[in-house]
Design a protein around this motif. Sequence first.
Motif, PDB file in Angstrom:
ATOM      1  N   LEU A 261      43.313  34.034  52.315  1.00 11.70           N
ATOM      2  CA  LEU A 261      42.231  33.466  51.584  1.00 11.70           C
ATOM      3  C   LEU A 261      41.878  33.805  50.177  1.00 11.70           C
ATOM      4  O   LEU A 261      41.582  33.030  49.430  1.00 11.70           O
ATOM      5  CB  LEU A 261      40.845  33.424  52.512  1.00 11.70           C
ATOM      6  N   GLY A 262      42.128  34.945  50.155  1.00 11.75           N
ATOM      7  CA  GLY A 262      41.615  35.798  48.898  1.00 11.75           C
ATOM      8  C   GLY A 262      42.924  35.990  47.640  1.00 11.75           C
ATOM      9  O   GLY A 262      42.611  36.346  46.626  1.00 11.75           O
ATOM     10  N   GLY A 263      43.965  35.229  48.285  1.00 12.39           N
ATOM     11  CA  GLY A 263      45.154  35.696  47.099  1.00 12.39           C
ATOM     12  C   GLY A 263      44.952  34.685  45.989  1.00 12.39           C
ATOM     13  O   GLY A 263      44.790  33.624  45.902  1.00 12.39           O
ATOM     14  N   ALA A 264      45.134  35.123  44.724  1.00  8.57           N
ATOM     15  CA  ALA A 264      45.106  34.558  43.675  1.00  8.57           C
ATOM     16  C   ALA A 264      46.068  34.796  42.693  1.00  8.57           C
ATOM     17  O   ALA A 264      46.274  34.146  41.624  1.00  8.57           O
ATOM     18  CB  ALA A 264      43.746  34.942  42.990  1.00  8.57           C
ATOM     19  N   VAL A 265      47.432  35.341  43.054  1.00 13.39           N
ATOM     20  CA  VAL A 265      48.382  35.573  42.131  1.00 13.39           C
ATOM     21  C   VAL A 265      49.043  34.292  41.673  1.00 13.39           C
ATOM     22  O   VAL A 265      49.360  34.003  40.427  1.00 13.39           O
ATOM     23  CB  VAL A 265      49.484  36.361  42.974  1.00 13.39           C
ATOM     24  N   SER A 266      49.209  33.306  42.630  1.00 12.49           N
ATOM     25  CA  SER A 266      49.961  32.046  42.291  1.00 12.49           C
ATOM     26  C   SER A 266      49.109  31.204  41.167  1.00 12.49           C
ATOM     27  O   SER A 266      49.740  30.363  40.319  1.00 12.49           O
ATOM     28  CB  SER A 266      50.145  31.027  43.451  1.00 12.49           C
ATOM     29  N   VAL A 326      36.475  37.622  44.156  1.00 13.86           N
ATOM     30  CA  VAL A 326      35.176  36.691  43.429  1.00 13.86           C
ATOM     31  C   VAL A 326      35.087  37.170  42.028  1.00 13.86           C
ATOM     32  O   VAL A 326      34.747  36.144  41.293  1.00 13.86           O
ATOM     33  CB  VAL A 326      34.046  37.004  44.553  1.00 13.86           C
ATOM     34  N   VAL A 327      35.011  38.215  41.865  1.00 17.22           N
ATOM     35  CA  VAL A 327      34.485  38.575  40.410  1.00 17.22           C
ATOM     36  C   VAL A 327      35.790  38.131  39.657  1.00 17.22           C
ATOM     37  O   VAL A 327      35.478  37.520  38.550  1.00 17.22           O
ATOM     38  CB  VAL A 327      34.436  40.218  40.215  1.00 17.22           C
ATOM     39  N   PHE A 328      36.973  38.176  39.852  1.00 14.51           N
ATOM     40  CA  PHE A 328      37.981  37.717  39.102  1.00 14.51           C
ATOM     41  C   PHE A 328      37.963  36.259  38.839  1.00 14.51           C
ATOM     42  O   PHE A 328      38.050  35.678  37.926  1.00 14.51           O
ATOM     43  CB  PHE A 328      39.288  38.210  39.564  1.00 14.51           C
ATOM     44  N   GLY A 329      37.439  35.625  40.021  1.00 10.91           N
ATOM     45  CA  GLY A 329      37.209  33.966  39.939  1.00 10.91           C
ATOM     46  C   GLY A 329      36.267  33.598  38.796  1.00 10.91           C
ATOM     47  O   GLY A 329      36.324  32.460  38.329  1.00 10.91           O
ATOM     48  N   LEU A 330      35.273  34.285  38.881  1.00 10.15           N
ATOM     49  CA  LEU A 330      34.184  33.970  37.973  1.00 10.15           C
ATOM     50  C   LEU A 330      34.364  34.699  36.434  1.00 10.15           C
ATOM     51  O   LEU A 330      33.533  34.268  35.681  1.00 10.15           O
ATOM     52  CB  LEU A 330      32.936  34.639  38.486  1.00 10.15           C
ATOM     53  N   THR A 393      44.246  24.244  46.880  1.00  6.56           N
ATOM     54  CA  THR A 393      42.822  24.026  46.984  1.00  6.56           C
ATOM     55  C   THR A 393      42.299  23.963  45.574  1.00  6.56           C
ATOM     56  O   THR A 393      41.334  23.527  45.157  1.00  6.56           O
ATOM     57  CB  THR A 393      42.120  25.470  47.741  1.00  6.56           C
ATOM     58  N   ALA A 394      43.147  24.751  44.527  1.00  7.11           N
ATOM     59  CA  ALA A 394      42.837  24.605  43.278  1.00  7.11           C
ATOM     60  C   ALA A 394      43.185  23.100  42.776  1.00  7.11           C
ATOM     61  O   ALA A 394      42.399  22.648  41.887  1.00  7.11           O
ATOM     62  CB  ALA A 394      43.950  25.345  42.501  1.00  7.11           C
ATOM     63  N   GLN A 395      43.956  22.730  43.442  1.00  5.30           N
ATOM     64  CA  GLN A 395      44.144  21.008  43.129  1.00  5.30           C
ATOM     65  C   GLN A 395      43.072  20.376  43.648  1.00  5.30           C
ATOM     66  O   GLN A 395      42.556  19.097  42.828  1.00  5.30           O
ATOM     67  CB  GLN A 395      45.434  20.596  43.772  1.00  5.30           C
ATOM     68  N   TRP A 396      42.498  20.577  44.639  1.00  3.10           N
ATOM     69  CA  TRP A 396      41.174  20.040  45.088  1.00  3.10           C
ATOM     70  C   TRP A 396      40.009  20.277  44.148  1.00  3.10           C
ATOM     71  O   TRP A 396      39.186  19.354  43.904  1.00  3.10           O
ATOM     72  CB  TRP A 396      40.991  20.418  46.618  1.00  3.10           C
ATOM     73  N   TRP A 397      39.706  21.716  44.269  1.00  2.00           N
ATOM     74  CA  TRP A 397      38.632  22.177  43.716  1.00  2.00           C
ATOM     75  C   TRP A 397      38.550  22.632  42.403  1.00  2.00           C
ATOM     76  O   TRP A 397      37.312  22.835  41.407  1.00  2.00           O
ATOM     77  CB  TRP A 397      37.856  23.363  44.830  1.00  2.00           C
ATOM     78  N   GLY A 398      39.422  22.965  41.660  1.00  3.39           N
ATOM     79  CA  GLY A 398      39.840  23.826  40.390  1.00  3.39           C
ATOM     80  C   GLY A 398      40.169  25.233  40.691  1.00  3.39           C
ATOM     81  O   GLY A 398      39.686  25.687  41.982  1.00  3.39           O
ATOM     82  N   VAL A 403      39.462  30.365  43.936  1.00  2.00           N
ATOM     83  CA  VAL A 403      39.541  31.859  44.116  1.00  2.00           C
ATOM     84  C   VAL A 403      38.276  32.386  44.722  1.00  2.00           C
ATOM     85  O   VAL A 403      38.074  33.397  45.399  1.00  2.00           O
ATOM     86  CB  VAL A 403      39.656  32.287  42.858  1.00  2.00           C
ATOM     87  N   VAL A 404      37.076  31.714  44.064  1.00  2.00           N
ATOM     88  CA  VAL A 404      35.695  32.367  44.465  1.00  2.00           C
ATOM     89  C   VAL A 404      35.531  32.152  45.902  1.00  2.00           C
ATOM     90  O   VAL A 404      35.193  32.849  46.577  1.00  2.00           O
ATOM     91  CB  VAL A 404      34.700  31.706  43.652  1.00  2.00           C
ATOM     92  N   ILE A 405      35.961  31.001  46.564  1.00  2.00           N
ATOM     93  CA  ILE A 405      35.813  30.495  47.933  1.00  2.00           C
ATOM     94  C   ILE A 405      36.695  31.215  48.646  1.00  2.00           C
ATOM     95  O   ILE A 405      36.374  31.795  49.751  1.00  2.00           O
ATOM     96  CB  ILE A 405      35.920  28.994  48.041  1.00  2.00           C
ATOM     97  N   GLY A 406      37.941  31.635  48.237  1.00  2.00           N
ATOM     98  CA  GLY A 406      38.687  32.507  49.077  1.00  2.00           C
ATOM     99  C   GLY A 406      38.238  33.854  49.275  1.00  2.00           C
ATOM    100  O   GLY A 406      38.611  34.411  50.244  1.00  2.00           O
ATOM    101  N   GLY A 407      37.740  34.398  47.892  1.00  2.00           N
ATOM    102  CA  GLY A 407      37.239  35.678  48.165  1.00  2.00           C
ATOM    103  C   GLY A 407      36.039  35.744  49.033  1.00  2.00           C
ATOM    104  O   GLY A 407      36.333  36.782  49.902  1.00  2.00           O
ATOM    105  N   ILE A 408      35.316  34.953  49.206  1.00  2.00           N
ATOM    106  CA  ILE A 408      34.070  34.688  50.090  1.00  2.00           C
ATOM    107  C   ILE A 408      34.665  34.918  51.520  1.00  2.00           C
ATOM    108  O   ILE A 408      34.242  35.366  52.354  1.00  2.00           O
ATOM    109  CB  ILE A 408      33.179  33.897  50.065  1.00  2.00           C
TER     110      ILE A 408
END
Length: 450
Positions: A261-266, A326-330, A393-398, A403-408
């Motif tokens: 859920l929280g991975g943002a590397v890609s 979450v901080v990274f995503g924002l 999810t980035a394709q769906w939501w941006g 990233v934020v939703i995944g961190g939560i």
Amino acid sequence: MPENSAERRSDQPPSNAAAAFLSRDFRRYQLARLLVIIGAEAQSLAVAWQVYQITHKAIDLGYTGLALFLPGLLFILPSGHVADRFDRRSVILLCYGLQIFCTATLFLFALHGMRSVLPIYIVLFLIGTGRSFSGPASSALLPHLVPKEHFVNAVTWGATVFQIANISGPALGGVLFTLPLAHWALAHGLVAHLAGAPIVFLFTLVTLCCFLVLVGSLSVRPGRMEHRATSMAVILAGFHYVRRTQILLGSISLDLFAVLLGGAVSLMPIFAQEILHAGPRGLGLLRAAPALGAMLVSISLTFRPIRRRAGARMFTCVGIFGAATVVFGLSKSLPLSMAALFVVGASDMVSVVIRSSMLQLGTPPEMRGRVSAVNALFLGASNELGEFESGLTAQWWGAVRAVVIGGIGSMMVTGLWATLFPALRRTDRLTADALLEAEREEATKEVRQL
């Protein structure tokens, strides 16, 4: 089969922060890992940037992770069995021979200006196939390289080496990718478009060749660990062992869902180019930031190892991992994004050391390959499949919302797992005796409940 000589007790006290490096084979193996991971991370950056420049679609970045993950899903049963059935060192050498072929193919694709991503995905699938077999063999080989009392120290140093490579690889890949080589190449009669991805792939080829030489020079010969005839029960033994061992099941599945859920590397190419406007070098800095945090924590753990409350520390750090994501995503600032990723890597490293120690110390030697294969499947799902999930999810939501939703989601999973796996939460010391005792207590409680 007699234990390898490296597993005999050493005169060096376990408190020595560099005790694992007293073993010649451990030193050579870690040098080999350092080089090959640097090359792999540089290659990963080049492939991600190349794919995004071809299609400019987040989902296509996700497919790179899916192509690497699928072989682990398909070959989980044979890969673990192979690691226990054959010499683990030979398995590793064969798998990295396949990696050389794949990297050479990526080099030719980049050199000739490949404009289709499908052949790249096919090569990534082959790379994932090699990793699916080499991963369990590599994990199961480590206990043969050091005395038993130095194993946690070896795990911590292995994680340190991994993170040093994670720092160096992406940063070096970003630098190599942007080197102005065209004039130099023309002056020396070479191909002018060697700059960019091709030079990165050449560098990775060199690191792979060095890896084969170093691993080939190891004196350890673990040989065949599983002596029973091949059967479905033998092949599935790793699954059954993890399923009935709540500490292992809880730790592995916690990492799976938290990182999934929280991975943002890609999505870092998107953040580097479209949100932070930092280009390939900025991408290299973003990829290196979590590795820097993890490296500093792992070095600290070699001097101040985790002695008590291992389970509680693991849950705390996974929660911090989700919050930092979450901080990274924002973030809209490169320094803040790097700081958040630094915390992501630092918190993740604590759970990596704890989980890896539990995995090997809580597993019989003859089953380490199959149990490691189960762990590799979970890791692949959390990392490569996580990349696909992030891209989708980035394709769906941006990218930012994904990233934020995944961190939560990671933080929510942490709280849920703390309730579902109380034995893991209560785990105290990272020793074989303590883990086995905890497993026996948990089994006794289950029997009483029945």
